[in-house]
Design an enzyme around this catalytic site. Structure first.
Site, PDB file in Angstrom:
ATOM      1  N   PRO A 143       0.627  -1.125  -0.042  1.00 42.65           N
ATOM      2  CG  PRO A 143       0.121  -0.828   2.275  1.00 42.65           C
ATOM      3  CD  PRO A 143       0.666  -1.808   1.121  1.00 42.65           C
ATOM      4  N   GLY A 200       1.401   3.646   1.852  1.00 45.44           N
ATOM      5  CA  GLY A 200       1.806   4.285   2.934  1.00 45.44           C
ATOM      6  C   GLY A 200       3.027   3.381   3.729  1.00 45.44           C
ATOM      7  CB  CYS A 201       3.533  -0.110   2.937  1.00 46.27           C
ATOM      8  SG  CYS A 201       4.480  -1.442   3.862  1.00 46.27           S
ATOM      9  N   GLY A 202       6.382   1.730   3.785  1.00 43.44           N
ATOM     10  CA  GLY A 202       7.872   2.070   3.343  1.00 43.44           C
ATOM     11  C   GLY A 202       8.645   0.752   3.535  1.00 43.44           C
ATOM     12  CB  CYS A 221       5.507  -3.724   1.976  1.00 43.56           C
ATOM     13  SG  CYS A 221       4.306  -2.730   2.829  1.00 43.56           S
TER      14      CYS A 221
END
Length: 264
Positions: free
Chosen positions: A105, A107-109, A111
């Site tokens: 997603p 906002g995922c830095g 993942c």
């Protein structure tokens, strides 16, 4: 798959059920492809892809200089966009040490990181110039004036580069705050800008990866409109990074390494 940064859609405003036409930012899968193999897939705004690919490759530590990308091609597909890169020398070996496989997603830095040790990596010690206190206090307002996509959609982040005495000289926008910062860092590298000569300015909170990316870019000062996380602050302290957060309304809170803030 649209490559325009936003699309207009009908909605109704309540109370009153008034019809409106709202601009919504696009999210497009962007694949980072090295030597024919996909390393990462990020959901991002479909603009400034060359900057995004360059910045991502730098902040991931795959390369140390933009010149180590020997070839960069942007290829649009029905399902998204590929940034196809070929790197100099043995740079491909760095991908094995920090390999990702993520369709995360926006906002995922972090993942897809495969080990705990890879998530909190060692950072270089940063240098940097002094910046006058009033320029830090005004930085986020100055960045706000350079956000045309946000003006249209009210739904994207921005990252800007502040040069003392010149203000915000470069800015990039994206639906993801990490992506906006990567785009800025990539644009700076492609234009030969030295990050240690100014400050990175963010419209977001300061998470771990925002500190990591700023340090990897070589900037000595980070200014943000919102607060840092506790661990992001610890990383900034360890890297020698000056962190000024909650910068809004003509003031800011200084959390560490105050020596680069020049007061009257």
């Amino acid at each position: 798959m649209s490559q325009h940064p936003f699309a207009r859609h009908a909605a109704t405003r309540h109370p009153g059920a008034s019809p409106i036409l709202r601009s919504l930012p696009e999210e497009t899968p962007i694949a980072m492809v090295y030597h024919g193999s996909t390393h990462a897939v990020m959901m991002a705004s479909p603009q400034d892809i060359e900057d995004f690919a360059t910045g991502f490759t730098l902040t991931e530590g795959v390369i140390e200089d933009a010149s180590q990308i020997e070839d960069l091609r942007i290829v649009a597909h029905e399902a998204g966009i590929e940034a196809q890169m070929w790197l100099a020398g043995d740079r491909g070996e760095r991908l094995a040490a920090r390999r990702r496989s993520m369709a995360g997603p926006v906002g995922c830095g972090l993942c897809g990181i495969e080990s705990l040790s890879a998530a909190i990596r060692d950072l270089p010690q940063v240098g940097g110039v002094g910046i006058p206190e009033p320029e830090i206090a005004a930085a986020t307002d100055a960045l706000r004036a350079m956000q045309p996509l946000h003006d249209e959609t009210r739904a994207v982040h921005a990252a800007g580069f502040l040069l003392p005495g010149q203000g915000i000289v470069l800015a990039r926008e994206d639906v993801g705050r990490h992506n906006a910062l990567d785009k800025l860092i990539g644009a700076m590298a492609r234009q030969g800008m030295d990050a240690s000569k100014g400050a990175i300015v963010l419209t977001s909170r300061v998470s771990v990866e925002m500190v990591q990316k700023t340090a990897m870019a070589g900037a000595g000062v980070l200014v943000a409109v919102s607060a840092p996380t506790a661990h992001a602050l610890r990383l900034a302290e360890g890297a020698g990074l000056t962190l000024a957060a909650l910068a809004r309304g003509g003031g800011f809170e200084l959390f560490c390494h105050p020596g680069r803030i020049v007061t009257a």
